[in-house]
Motif scaffolding. Structure first.
Motif, mmCIF file in Angstrom:
data_model
loop_
_atom_site.group_PDB
_atom_site.id
_atom_site.type_symbol
_atom_site.label_atom_id
_atom_site.label_comp_id
_atom_site.label_asym_id
_atom_site.label_seq_id
_atom_site.Cartn_x
_atom_site.Cartn_y
_atom_site.Cartn_z
ATOM 1 N N ARG A 199 0.928 -1.065 -0.241
ATOM 2 C CA ARG A 199 -0.179 0.001 -0.225
ATOM 3 C C ARG A 199 1.037 1.228 0.061
ATOM 4 N NH1 ARG A 199 -4.479 0.810 4.756
ATOM 5 N NH2 ARG A 199 -2.217 0.282 5.463
ATOM 6 N N ALA B 192 3.338 -0.386 6.065
ATOM 7 C CA ALA B 192 2.283 -0.847 4.618
ATOM 8 C C ALA B 192 3.103 -2.606 4.581
ATOM 9 C CB ALA B 192 2.607 -0.505 3.546
ATOM 10 N N GLN C 44 2.803 -5.057 7.278
ATOM 11 C CA GLN C 44 1.022 -4.962 7.407
ATOM 12 C C GLN C 44 0.678 -6.441 5.751
ATOM 13 O OE1 GLN C 44 -2.492 -3.062 5.679
ATOM 14 N NE2 GLN C 44 -3.247 -3.404 7.544
ATOM 15 N N ASP D 224 -9.613 -3.697 8.338
ATOM 16 C CA ASP D 224 -8.696 -1.891 8.784
ATOM 17 C C ASP D 224 -8.243 -1.491 7.266
ATOM 18 O OD1 ASP D 224 -6.610 0.088 9.883
ATOM 19 O OD2 ASP D 224 -5.344 -1.286 8.213
ATOM 20 N N GLN D 225 -8.650 -2.308 6.075
ATOM 21 C CA GLN D 225 -8.535 -2.055 4.634
ATOM 22 C C GLN D 225 -9.505 -2.395 3.877
ATOM 23 O OE1 GLN D 225 -4.894 -2.573 3.515
ATOM 24 N NE2 GLN D 225 -5.057 -1.511 1.622
ATOM 25 N N ILE E 249 -9.781 -4.303 0.063
ATOM 26 C CA ILE E 249 -8.884 -4.293 -0.500
ATOM 27 C C ILE E 249 -9.966 -4.290 -2.014
ATOM 28 C CG2 ILE E 249 -7.414 -5.922 -1.568
ATOM 29 C CD1 ILE E 249 -6.003 -4.521 0.779
ATOM 30 N N VAL F 222 -10.919 -7.969 2.783
ATOM 31 C CA VAL F 222 -10.369 -7.038 3.888
ATOM 32 C C VAL F 222 -9.847 -7.461 4.137
ATOM 33 C CG1 VAL F 222 -12.967 -6.057 3.795
ATOM 34 C CG2 VAL F 222 -11.584 -7.640 5.284
ATOM 35 N N LYS G 281 -7.551 -5.336 11.715
ATOM 36 C CA LYS G 281 -6.607 -4.545 11.926
ATOM 37 C C LYS G 281 -5.530 -5.328 12.801
ATOM 38 C CE LYS G 281 -10.210 -1.463 13.488
ATOM 39 N NZ LYS G 281 -10.565 -0.605 14.262
#
Length: 584
Positions: free
Chosen positions: A99, A147, A150, A231-232, A234, A243, A246
């Motif tokens: 990311r 990033a 993660q 958290d994100q 995709i 996704v 977290k």
């Protein structure tokens, strides 16, 4: 079903083109990939029936892309793409997933600093080389470092003991959110799939499948991507969303209509090898099998798909439990109606490996017994460590006898039967850690290795075999000594160990601790051929650990274990006879 294959191919090509700074093509390929992925129809069937014209009717698919799809469906490759891949840096696809690192930045890093792989990027960040470049700075380095962390978390293998509770929590939260929000969708059919459903000891991403009627899928996806733990996001689509939580775990959710739920569940549970064999059977019978259903090849009429059971039945097979779907003989057995009746957690009557705060356990003897009784167990064995385990506060003989006295007192207050036991160290010379006069007073003796893991195979094997020949040993505990992700199994000749266990009437433990899962499924399968009986135990160090039994049951089922193979499914009277016989 090849929609996923085609979509992934176009996503990959889009990444490469973006890295090469081609202007519009990456967007076109990504749009086509997303439309194909969320199509809801079998792209191979569309091409077979309607040719290129049918492909171009898919939104986002023009004539050129349709040609690529046709070439891939016919040959399994696209020549133009193969040449394109050959020109791309080998690490570009991985870097694209970081990311905040787009194609332009990647090109600049490659030209200025020679960064072409994730490893190159990590080293450059550690040396603070990025901040020297125009357009980069200290904050950019920090963001990219986070990033990368993660990305690595989300792509690491996850232990079963971590993944299963996460999947349970996400499913529970999603069902509640869908029911409570304005969407008012009742997710009565939702389950984790993939290697998690097959209860493999480690998994990649968590895959979840849900059934929803037409018009409800988007509502489900809206609930999913808005969960508090996300958290994100995709990817968000009508049939698939992805996704990252977290805490770093990646989760994919697929939503299918009722008529396809069983077919999708079978397909996404896998394994790949199992599914290939099923597709071959379908072809031989004049069918076509995909994640959308089972179809007649000639007419295209769907004849099964709403449940897994009807898929297997229509193919002439008995239903195959998920844990067996590894292409290890289960399909032939299902064709002969000769599958084992796998053990269920409800079959268990007790736990034969439990620690208390007499040694390294967290909870008292009374607390552990109360919890076991609340679980409905008929018996429990208290098996604190023996005296050599100083680091685990192993019990000297006087302290062990004091525990016996407390067990005698508590036995009068509880319904559950309490066995006096010990997890006794197998010393380097193969002797046990307590003298015979103590061992013979114990109801159950577990033998285990907690030191000398680096012994050569021959010495380790002789050590274990000697212990198995001790008349007072009942159970070989966590037999390979492994700790998942931390310690490899010690070197040992398992054939000799299993022969010795069988010859001396000893039991082999299937340890349910998520960090152990020992024996693994392959060794369970081998041990079973020797006629050995097993016990499935939690190796609990607290009252909450008694719930770990589900993980041991999973390994046992993967090892084709039935109720009769496991002694702690037996009534107390029969268990006592087994333990008595092993000492004769």
């Amino acid at each position: 079903m090849r929609n996923r294959e085609v979509a992934e191919l176009f996503y990959e090509v889009a990444d490469i083109l973006e890295y090469q700074q081609v202007e519009w093509k990456p967007r076109a390929y990504r749009k086509a990939a997303q439309m194909i992925e969320n199509l809801g129809k079998d792209i191979e069937t569309i091409y077979a029936r309607e040719g290129k014209a049918g492909l171009t009717r898919i939104p986002g698919v023009g004539g050129s892309i349709a040609d690529h799809i046709a070439e891939y469906l016919k040959t399994g490759r696209v020549e133009k793409f193969e040449k394109l891949k050959g020109k791309a840096p080998s690490g570009a696809a991985e870097l694209m997933e970081i990311r905040g690192l787009g194609a332009k930045k990647m090109k600049k890093l490659a030209d200025a600093l020679g960064i072409r792989t994730l490893s190159d990027l990590k080293n450059a960040i550690a040396a603070h080389r990025l901040r020297r470049l125009e357009g980069f700075g200290e904050k950019t380095e920090e963001n990219l470092a986070k990033a990368i962390e993660q990305y690595e978390k989300s792509h690491a293998r996850i232990a079963l003991g971590k993944a299963l509770p996460i999947a349970d929590e996400i499913i529970s939260a999603l069902k509640a959110r869908c029911k409570d929000t304005t969407s008012k969708v009742d997710l009565s059919k939702i389950i984790y799939t993939g290697s998690l459903r097959r209860l493999k000891e480690t998994i990649g991403d968590i895959d979840i499948l849900a059934e929803a009627k037409k018009g409800e899928a988007l509502k489900v996806m809206n609930c999913f991507v808005s969960l508090p733990d996300v958290d994100q996001v995709i990817l968000k689509g009508i049939t698939k969303s992805s996704v990252i939580l977290k805490e770093g775990t990646a989760i994919d959710l697929r939503v299918v209509p009722p008529e396809s739920y069983g077919a999708a569940l079978q397909y996404f549970t896998g394994s790949k090898e199992h599914n290939i064999e099923l597709r071959n059977i379908a072809i031989k019978k004049g069918y076509k099998l995909s994640e959308y259903g089972l179809y007649l090849k000639e007419s295209g009429k769907q004849i099964a798909g709403s449940s897994e059971e009807e898929i297997y039945k229509t193919l002439g097979l008995a239903y195959i439990p998920p844990e067996l779907r590894e292409n290890r003989g289960e399909i032939k057995a299902a064709a002969k109606n000769a599958l084992p009746k796998l053990i269920e957690q409800s079959d268990l009557r007790g736990d034969l490996h439990v620690h208390t705060n007499y040694s390294e356990g967290k909870d008292s003897l009374k607390t552990m017994i109360e919890r076991a009784e609340a679980l409905g167990y008929e018996y429990i064995a208290i098996t604190d460590h023996s005296r050599s385990q100083k680091i685990a506060r192993g019990l000297e003989i006087e302290k062990l006898k004091a525990q016996w006295e407390e067990i005698d007192k508590l036995s009068k207050r509880f319904r559950i039967k309490i066995l006096k036991g010990s997890e006794v160290d197998i010393l380097k010379d193969g002797n046990l850690d307590y003298p015979d006069e103590i061992l013979k007073e114990l109801d159950v003796v577990l033998g285990s290795i907690h030191s000398g893991f680096a012994l050569p195979e021959k010495e380790m094997t002789e050590r274990i075999v000697m212990a198995l020949e001790n008349r007072y040993l009942d159970i070989l505990a966590h037999p390979s000594g492994r700790l998942l992700g931390k310690r490899e199994p010690y070197a040992v000749n398992y054939e000799r160990v299993f022969e010795a266990a069988a010859a001396n009437g000893k039991l082999i433990e299937i340890n349910s601790q998520p960090s152990r899962l020992d024996l693994n499924d392959e060794l369970i399968l081998r041990a079973k051929t020797f006629g050995i009986k097993f016990c499935i135990s939690t190796d609990s160090h607290s009252a909450t650990d008694l719930s770990f039994m589900r993980y041991g049951i999973g390994q046992a089922r993967r090892g084709w274990i039935e109720k009769e193979d496991v002694v702690n499914t037996y009534p107390y009277s029969r268990l006592k006879e087994i333990l008595k016989k092993s000492k004769e």
